[in-house]
Design a protein around this motif. Structure first.
Motif, PDB file in Angstrom:
ATOM      1  N   UNK A  48       0.847  -1.192   0.000  1.00 55.00           N
ATOM      2  CA  UNK A  48       0.000   0.000   0.000  1.00 55.00           C
ATOM      3  C   UNK A  48       0.886   1.247   0.000  1.00 55.00           C
ATOM      4  N   UNK A  49       0.988   1.907  -1.135  1.00 54.92           N
ATOM      5  CA  UNK A  49       1.838   3.094  -1.249  1.00 54.92           C
ATOM      6  C   UNK A  49       1.171   4.354  -0.708  1.00 54.92           C
ATOM      7  N   UNK A  50      -0.075   4.269  -0.268  1.00 50.06           N
ATOM      8  CA  UNK A  50      -0.751   5.450   0.265  1.00 50.06           C
ATOM      9  C   UNK A  50      -0.462   5.668   1.748  1.00 50.06           C
ATOM     10  N   UNK A  51       0.219   4.721   2.398  1.00 49.76           N
ATOM     11  CA  UNK A  51       0.614   4.903   3.791  1.00 49.76           C
ATOM     12  C   UNK A  51       2.115   5.119   3.843  1.00 49.76           C
ATOM     13  N   UNK A  52       2.590   5.707   4.938  1.00 48.23           N
ATOM     14  CA  UNK A  52       4.008   6.047   5.044  1.00 48.23           C
ATOM     15  C   UNK A  52       4.864   4.853   5.462  1.00 48.23           C
ATOM     16  N   UNK A  53       4.364   4.022   6.366  1.00 50.29           N
ATOM     17  CA  UNK A  53       5.173   2.926   6.907  1.00 50.29           C
ATOM     18  C   UNK A  53       4.417   1.604   6.815  1.00 50.29           C
ATOM     19  N   UNK A  54       3.735   1.271   7.905  1.00 47.09           N
ATOM     20  CA  UNK A  54       3.000   0.013   7.982  1.00 47.09           C
ATOM     21  C   UNK A  54       1.799   0.229   8.892  1.00 47.09           C
ATOM     22  N   UNK A  55       0.746  -0.533   8.666  1.00 48.87           N
ATOM     23  CA  UNK A  55      -0.445  -0.423   9.507  1.00 48.87           C
ATOM     24  C   UNK A  55      -1.172  -1.750   9.538  1.00 48.87           C
ATOM     25  N   UNK A  56      -1.849  -1.964  10.643  1.00 46.75           N
ATOM     26  CA  UNK A  56      -2.697  -3.148  10.755  1.00 46.75           C
ATOM     27  C   UNK A  56      -4.126  -2.666  10.937  1.00 46.75           C
ATOM     28  N   UNK A  57      -5.061  -3.342  10.290  1.00 49.75           N
ATOM     29  CA  UNK A  57      -6.456  -2.898  10.374  1.00 49.75           C
ATOM     30  C   UNK A  57      -7.399  -4.057  10.127  1.00 49.75           C
ATOM     31  N   UNK A  58      -8.641  -3.827  10.476  1.00 45.02           N
ATOM     32  CA  UNK A  58      -9.696  -4.790  10.172  1.00 45.02           C
ATOM     33  C   UNK A  58     -10.350  -4.386   8.865  1.00 45.02           C
ATOM     34  N   UNK A  59     -10.564  -5.358   8.005  1.00 43.52           N
ATOM     35  CA  UNK A  59     -11.272  -5.086   6.756  1.00 43.52           C
ATOM     36  C   UNK A  59     -12.771  -4.995   7.057  1.00 43.52           C
ATOM     37  N   UNK A  60     -13.544  -4.674   6.042  1.00 41.41           N
ATOM     38  CA  UNK A  60     -14.997  -4.591   6.220  1.00 41.41           C
ATOM     39  C   UNK A  60     -15.594  -5.913   6.686  1.00 41.41           C
ATOM     40  N   UNK A  61     -14.983  -7.027   6.260  1.00 39.90           N
ATOM     41  CA  UNK A  61     -15.501  -8.332   6.693  1.00 39.90           C
ATOM     42  C   UNK A  61     -14.807  -8.835   7.966  1.00 39.90           C
ATOM     43  N   UNK A  62     -14.119  -7.911   8.668  1.00 41.01           N
ATOM     44  CA  UNK A  62     -13.497  -8.175   9.963  1.00 41.01           C
ATOM     45  C   UNK A  62     -12.287  -9.121   9.897  1.00 41.01           C
ATOM     46  N   UNK A  63     -11.667  -9.246   8.726  1.00 41.90           N
ATOM     47  CA  UNK A  63     -10.404  -9.984   8.653  1.00 41.90           C
ATOM     48  C   UNK A  63      -9.256  -9.008   8.899  1.00 41.90           C
ATOM     49  N   UNK A  64      -8.167  -9.523   9.387  1.00 46.05           N
ATOM     50  CA  UNK A  64      -7.023  -8.677   9.706  1.00 46.05           C
ATOM     51  C   UNK A  64      -6.176  -8.488   8.458  1.00 46.05           C
ATOM     52  N   UNK A  65      -5.803  -7.236   8.217  1.00 38.91           N
ATOM     53  CA  UNK A  65      -4.951  -6.886   7.085  1.00 38.91           C
ATOM     54  C   UNK A  65      -3.720  -6.143   7.594  1.00 38.91           C
ATOM     55  N   UNK A  66      -2.569  -6.481   7.025  1.00 37.95           N
ATOM     56  CA  UNK A  66      -1.337  -5.745   7.290  1.00 37.95           C
ATOM     57  C   UNK A  66      -0.990  -5.025   5.991  1.00 37.95           C
ATOM     58  N   UNK A  71       8.577   1.116  -0.007  1.00 29.43           N
ATOM     59  CA  UNK A  71       9.748   1.980   0.184  1.00 29.43           C
ATOM     60  C   UNK A  71      10.190   1.959   1.646  1.00 29.43           C
ATOM     61  N   UNK A  72       9.235   1.921   2.559  1.00 37.08           N
ATOM     62  CA  UNK A  72       9.564   1.811   3.983  1.00 37.08           C
ATOM     63  C   UNK A  72      10.272   0.488   4.252  1.00 37.08           C
ATOM     64  N   UNK A  73       9.724  -0.602   3.748  1.00 43.87           N
ATOM     65  CA  UNK A  73      10.313  -1.922   3.963  1.00 43.87           C
ATOM     66  C   UNK A  73      11.729  -1.973   3.394  1.00 43.87           C
ATOM     67  N   UNK A  74      11.922  -1.410   2.212  1.00 42.40           N
ATOM     68  CA  UNK A  74      13.242  -1.437   1.574  1.00 42.40           C
ATOM     69  C   UNK A  74      14.266  -0.580   2.312  1.00 42.40           C
ATOM     70  N   UNK A  75      13.820   0.304   3.198  1.00 43.24           N
ATOM     71  CA  UNK A  75      14.752   1.130   3.972  1.00 43.24           C
ATOM     72  C   UNK A  75      15.235   0.439   5.241  1.00 43.24           C
ATOM     73  N   UNK A  76      14.706  -0.759   5.522  1.00 49.08           N
ATOM     74  CA  UNK A  76      15.008  -1.471   6.765  1.00 49.08           C
ATOM     75  C   UNK A  76      15.859  -2.709   6.528  1.00 49.08           C
ATOM     76  N   UNK A  77      16.510  -3.158   7.595  1.00 50.22           N
ATOM     77  CA  UNK A  77      17.181  -4.457   7.565  1.00 50.22           C
ATOM     78  C   UNK A  77      16.134  -5.539   7.810  1.00 50.22           C
ATOM     79  N   UNK A  78      16.424  -6.792   7.452  1.00 58.35           N
ATOM     80  CA  UNK A  78      15.457  -7.856   7.750  1.00 58.35           C
ATOM     81  C   UNK A  78      15.092  -7.939   9.236  1.00 58.35           C
TER      82      UNK A  78
END
Length: 127
Positions: A48-66, A71-78
């Motif tokens: 999701x390029x519309x967020x700056x880093x990372x987020x966790x949320x519930x979808x409309x059907x109440x499933x968990x989404x990460x 670009x944020x991930x690529x700036x980090x070490x594993x």
């Protein structure tokens, strides 16, 4: 979210490489933290390029989404990615994702305390 039909080659490459690095860190997480790895593997992971880093949320059907920005991930070490994955998992384990900030008289205090609690048990280096 990135619609790969409407992005440039550079954006598609970033999404692909970010997802590859995410997968590497997820394997490390599963090895070092099997319970947490099992939880994360059962959730929808979305580039999701519309967020700056990372987020966790519930979808409309109440499933968990990460959601993560590649670009944020690529700036980090594993190891830092593992730490951020643990942080997001803790928001679920500790019930933060199921709370309604509007139920709290001080929303800033809710967000700050949730962030502090999510980091409390992380031994990995946080970015």
């Amino acid at each position: 979210m990135a619609d790969l039909n409407q992005v440039s080659n550079a954006e598609a490459s970033s999404a692909f490489n970010g997802r590859a690095l995410w997968n590497q860190a997820e394997r490390m997480l599963a090895h070092d933290y099997p319970f947490h790895g099992a939880m994360l593997s059962s959730w929808n992971v979305i580039v999701n390029t519309s967020i700056r880093t990372m987020a966790i949320m519930l979808s409309e059907d109440q499933t968990i989404e990460v959601h993560f920005n590649p670009e944020f991930i690529l700036s980090l070490t594993p190891r830092e990615i593992v730490a951020v994955q643990l942080h997001e998992i803790h928001h679920v384990v500790l019930g933060h994702v199921f709370c309604k900030p509007s139920d709290f008289s001080n929303k800033v205090a809710f967000y700050v305390s949730a962030e502090i609690c999510a980091n409390e048990y992380i031994r990995e280096p946080l970015p």
